[in-house]
Design a protein around this motif. Structure first.
Motif, PDB file in Angstrom:
ATOM      1  N   ASP A 171       0.812  -1.221   0.000  1.00  0.00           N
ATOM      2  CA  ASP A 171       0.000   0.000   0.000  1.00  0.00           C
ATOM      3  C   ASP A 171       0.845   1.272   0.000  1.00  0.00           C
ATOM      4  O   ASP A 171       0.332   2.362  -0.225  1.00  0.00           O
ATOM      5  N   ARG A 172       2.131   1.154   0.296  1.00  0.00           N
ATOM      6  CA  ARG A 172       3.013   2.332   0.247  1.00  0.00           C
ATOM      7  C   ARG A 172       3.812   2.379  -1.062  1.00  0.00           C
ATOM      8  O   ARG A 172       4.639   3.268  -1.248  1.00  0.00           O
ATOM      9  N   CYS A 173       3.584   1.427  -1.943  1.00  0.00           N
ATOM     10  CA  CYS A 173       4.408   1.337  -3.155  1.00  0.00           C
ATOM     11  C   CYS A 173       3.794   2.151  -4.285  1.00  0.00           C
ATOM     12  O   CYS A 173       2.604   2.037  -4.566  1.00  0.00           O
ATOM     13  N   VAL A 174       4.639   2.975  -4.927  1.00  0.00           N
ATOM     14  CA  VAL A 174       4.175   3.786  -6.054  1.00  0.00           C
ATOM     15  C   VAL A 174       4.697   3.252  -7.395  1.00  0.00           C
ATOM     16  O   VAL A 174       4.584   3.911  -8.413  1.00  0.00           O
ATOM     17  N   PRO A 216      11.785   5.181  -1.898  1.00  0.00           N
ATOM     18  CA  PRO A 216      11.529   6.560  -1.467  1.00  0.00           C
ATOM     19  C   PRO A 216      10.286   6.735  -0.600  1.00  0.00           C
ATOM     20  O   PRO A 216      10.024   7.824  -0.122  1.00  0.00           O
ATOM     21  N   THR A 217       9.502   5.688  -0.398  1.00  0.00           N
ATOM     22  CA  THR A 217       8.237   5.850   0.337  1.00  0.00           C
ATOM     23  C   THR A 217       8.125   4.986   1.587  1.00  0.00           C
ATOM     24  O   THR A 217       7.089   4.973   2.231  1.00  0.00           O
ATOM     25  N   ARG A 218       9.161   4.253   1.938  1.00  0.00           N
ATOM     26  CA  ARG A 218       9.154   3.278   3.039  1.00  0.00           C
ATOM     27  C   ARG A 218       8.188   2.124   2.772  1.00  0.00           C
ATOM     28  O   ARG A 218       7.621   1.535   3.693  1.00  0.00           O
ATOM     29  N   THR A 221      10.969  -1.936   4.072  1.00  0.00           N
ATOM     30  CA  THR A 221      11.669  -1.674   5.342  1.00  0.00           C
ATOM     31  C   THR A 221      12.423  -2.939   5.745  1.00  0.00           C
ATOM     32  O   THR A 221      12.256  -3.996   5.128  1.00  0.00           O
TER      33      THR A 221
ATOM     34  N   GLY B  33      13.431   3.113   9.347  1.00  0.00           N
ATOM     35  CA  GLY B  33      14.140   4.089   8.513  1.00  0.00           C
ATOM     36  C   GLY B  33      14.853   3.435   7.339  1.00  0.00           C
ATOM     37  O   GLY B  33      14.807   2.218   7.148  1.00  0.00           O
ATOM     38  N   ARG B  42       6.505   8.856  10.584  1.00  0.00           N
ATOM     39  CA  ARG B  42       5.499   9.090   9.552  1.00  0.00           C
ATOM     40  C   ARG B  42       4.124   8.850  10.147  1.00  0.00           C
ATOM     41  O   ARG B  42       4.008   8.431  11.310  1.00  0.00           O
ATOM     42  N   TYR B  60       7.566  12.161   6.622  1.00  0.00           N
ATOM     43  CA  TYR B  60       6.525  12.235   5.593  1.00  0.00           C
ATOM     44  C   TYR B  60       5.363  13.052   6.162  1.00  0.00           C
ATOM     45  O   TYR B  60       5.188  13.128   7.367  1.00  0.00           O
ATOM     46  N   GLU B  64      -0.918  11.577   3.225  1.00  0.00           N
ATOM     47  CA  GLU B  64      -1.302  10.213   2.874  1.00  0.00           C
ATOM     48  C   GLU B  64      -2.622   9.779   3.517  1.00  0.00           C
ATOM     49  O   GLU B  64      -3.216   8.790   3.103  1.00  0.00           O
ATOM     50  N   ILE B  69      -1.371   6.627  -0.590  1.00  0.00           N
ATOM     51  CA  ILE B  69      -0.283   6.434  -1.553  1.00  0.00           C
ATOM     52  C   ILE B  69      -0.754   5.563  -2.713  1.00  0.00           C
ATOM     53  O   ILE B  69      -0.456   5.830  -3.873  1.00  0.00           O
ATOM     54  N   ARG B 226      11.968  11.446  -3.737  1.00  0.00           N
ATOM     55  CA  ARG B 226      11.706  11.609  -2.305  1.00  0.00           C
ATOM     56  C   ARG B 226      11.144  12.995  -1.996  1.00  0.00           C
ATOM     57  O   ARG B 226      10.257  13.151  -1.164  1.00  0.00           O
ATOM     58  N   PHE B 229       7.508  12.919  -2.652  1.00  0.00           N
ATOM     59  CA  PHE B 229       6.733  12.022  -1.791  1.00  0.00           C
ATOM     60  C   PHE B 229       6.595  12.547  -0.364  1.00  0.00           C
ATOM     61  O   PHE B 229       5.610  12.274   0.307  1.00  0.00           O
TER      62      PHE B 229
END
Lengths: 322, 334
Positions: A171-174, A216-218, A221, B33, B42, B60, B64, B69, B226, B229
């Motif tokens: 869900d955080r992937c672009v 770039p969006t975490r 992880t 991180g 975030r 961030y 969102e 996202i 980045r 975003f």
């Protein structure tokens, strides 16, 4: 007239040098990290008892040459604060290093500084040093933060390479594919795209963490748990130099420490007592005794993480000159 | 109304609110991180006051929550289309003054720029905003220059002190819940000075587009996106239509954040990409933030949170770029 027991001197981490009457003192720096306040103490030894020079060893220690054998007691006194501050295990305080066979446990700069490192190599190296020193058997152990292996763990008896198991939050992937590009160009091409989301080939992934670093969006992880690749029995030398081979993949700290400690017991039992100086290198003992016997002893009481892959029996390469 | 209550009471209030609201706040994701043993701050769901990260700037922004996202808009199978369900609960969002100003930029783009965006609106209409104060400026902030350091249009302001929680409520629901609490005058903490300041030219001549100023970024920028975003005012998205792999007749349409710095943003039919040069991508972004948006909507787009400067792995500074543009314009006007 000098009357020296060279075997005791060597065990005390002094070298029998080519210069008659002169020795050299080796200073252990586990994990290769020290605070700057120790440098003047090393300087003092070199300037008072040595020839003013300091050699940086390949194992991240210091070697102070040009010391007279008569001055070893005085040097040991000056070494004490260094030994104390670095928390080196010692049998008799004030008498210098208790052993020298187990070499300084070295480490790359690790996650204290390096963005690629998957763990704190210095901390693990210090922990290992505490477990295995002072032991006079000839063991070389090194820690490296990632698969780049800057410390060259594959030339050690035990090499510990940091891994992380990438965690993906779709869900955080672009779908920017920074991870895919990094994995393809800098690592092993373990990522692909399916319906705009990333699929990781777990069998191929080496846990280097490039996807995490480049995300770039975490969305990527690191796993909470730290994993390691344990490579074993690499060596340099005359007869059969060779790179260490994978033994365990996705293993953990406890298993690694236990296996290394078990290997000391194995070596004590099987070492060739007639070998020159009573020294026989572990890798050659395993070659002689057989991998299966080594493995049986090494794994005594070891509990594996559920993710651990055991890559035995291990076969090594390298040229054979004998 | 202002109130002073103890932390236990605040957490009880949270528990009550959670029946009907999801509470989002900047939260520390330990180990989350980029590098080993580093954290990420975030937005995430919280249920207690202690989970909120008040002491640091979030990496961030809050956006969102209103612009997920990756958001499924609808599902389709053969002749039938079904829109995705909105969240079952309303939302409460903790944010700082710069971000509350950024909300205005999001509203402008999604509600006042042509047709109303229903997917944004259905979240926006059911979200309440709680201001977090700033006792001191953080690194790279330039809210004072952008005029976003003060906010009044919050539903509530909450400050946590050593012992207590101070609240300034503009929200009936909270006023009712706190009716028996001790009244207290509460003024939001805000900064009046930053370490960084920017000066934006009133108008930027076309000649700046062709300046060699941008060339520097051509080699420095790695096009990771980045900066976009983390930006609370970047609103670009792209569409993804996909068919479920084990049933090619059903699928969904998602909209997903896009970045004008990342490869693919300017791809057109036939495979041509018309803005390959990273310096030109930087120019496009900077001009949008400090010039183009203003021409259209009369306010600056950038709200000076400085997150782009905080996160850039190549140490490219947006605020420094603004000042470089300003110097260039001044030079040209001389």
């Amino acid at each position: 007239m000098l009357d020296l027991n060279t075997k005791k001197i060597k065990k005390n981490a002094y070298r029998i040098t080519k210069v008659r009457g002169e020795t050299a003192s080796r200073i252990r720096i586990p994990g290769g990290l020290l605070t700057a306040d120790l440098l003047p103490k090393i300087q003092e030894i070199a300037e008072t008892y040595g020839n003013g020079r300091i050699h940086l060893t390949t194992r991240q220690g210091f070697e102070i040459p040009g010391i007279r054998y008569e001055d070893m007691d005085a040097v040991n006194t000056l070494l004490q604060p260094i030994i104390d501050q670095l928390e080196i295990n010692q049998a008799i305080p004030g008498k210098g290093y208790t052993a020298s066979g187990t070499r300084n446990v070295s480490a790359c700069i690790g996650s204290n500084t390096c963005p690629f490192a998957n763990y704190n190599t210095t901390d693990f190296a210090k922990k290992m040093e505490k477990e295995i020193f002072p032991n006079d058997l000839h063991f070389k152990v090194a820690f490296t933060g990632c698969a780049n292996d800057c410390i060259k763990t594959r030339m050690h008896d035990f090499g510990i390479i940091g891994m992380t198991e990438p965690q993906y939050d779709k869900d955080r992937c672009v779908n920017c594919q920074a991870c895919v590009k990094a994995c393809k160009k800098k690592s092993v091409d373990a990522l692909s795209v399916e319906n705009y989301k990333i699929v990781r080939d777990a069998a191929k992934c080496v846990g280097c963490g490039e996807c995490v670093i480049n995300c770039p969006t975490r969305a990527w992880t690191r796993s909470t748990k730290k994993y390691y690749r344990l490579v074993i029995m690499g060596r340099t030398g005359k007869r059969n130099p060779r790179l260490a081979e994978d033994y365990l993949v996705w293993t953990d700290e406890a298993a690694i420490i236990k296996i290394v400690k078990n290997t000391y017991k194995f070596v004590k039992e099987y070492i060739d007592t007639t070998a020159p100086g009573g020294k026989e290198h572990i890798g050659y003992i395993i070659d002689r005794v057989g991998f299966k016997e080594f493995e049986k002893r090494a794994l005594d009481g070891v509990e594996f993480d559920e993710k651990t892959i055991v890559k035995g029996p291990v076969y090594w390469g390298g040229p054979h000159y004998d | 109304m202002g109130y002073q209550i103890n932390k236990t009471k605040m957490n009880t209030l949270f528990t009550d609110l959670l029946e009907n609201y999801t509470i989002y706040a900047p939260k520390r994701f330990v180990g989350g991180g980029t590098f080993a043993d580093t954290d990420c701050i975030r937005y995430g769901e919280i249920s207690t006051l202690e989970e909120i990260e008040f002491s640091e700037k979030s990496d961030y922004s809050f956006k969102e929550v209103l612009l997920p996202i990756s958001e499924t808009l609808f599902y389709f199978t053969e002749a039938v289309i079904k829109e995705s369900d909105p969240p079952p609960k309303e939302a409460i969002v903790f944010l700082r003054s710069c971000d509350l100003h950024s909300l205005n930029r999001l509203d402008t783009i999604y509600l006042k720029n042509g047709p109303v965006d229903p997917y944004y609106k259905r979240l926006r209409d059911h979200t309440h905003f709680i201001l977090m104060g700033c006792e001191n400026t953080f690194e790279n902030c330039f809210c004072v220059s952008m005029g976003t350091n003060l906010s009044t249009n919050y539903d509530a302001y909450i400050k946590v002190t050593a012992e207590d929680v101070l609240i300034d409520s503009h929200w009936n629901l909270l006023d009712q819940a706190l009716a028996n609490s001790q009244p207290f005058t509460v003024v939001p903490d805000s900064v009046s000075i930053n370490k960084i300041s920017v000066e934006i030219p009133e108008s930027i001549p076309q000649s700046v587009f062709d300046s060699t100023l941008w060339d520097d970024y051509t080699t420095r920028c790695i096009a990771c996106g980045r900066c976009n975003f983390v930006c609370p005012t970047c609103t670009c998205f792209t569409m993804q239509d996909l068919f479920y792999s084990d049933n090619g007749k059903a699928g969904e349409r998602r909209r997903v954040w896009a970045s004008c710095q990342v490869d693919g943003y300017t791809d057109v039919a036939g495979g041509h990409a018309f803005r390959e040069n990273k310096g030109q991508r930087m120019r496009f972004k900077v001009m949008h933030k400090i010039s183009d948006y203003k021409k259209r909507f009369d306010t600056q787009m950038c709200t000076g949170c400085g997150r782009c400067d905080d996160i850039c792995p190549e140490y490219i500074s947006f605020s420094n770029c603004i000042n470089k543009v300003n110097a260039l314009v001044k030079e040209e006007n001389r």
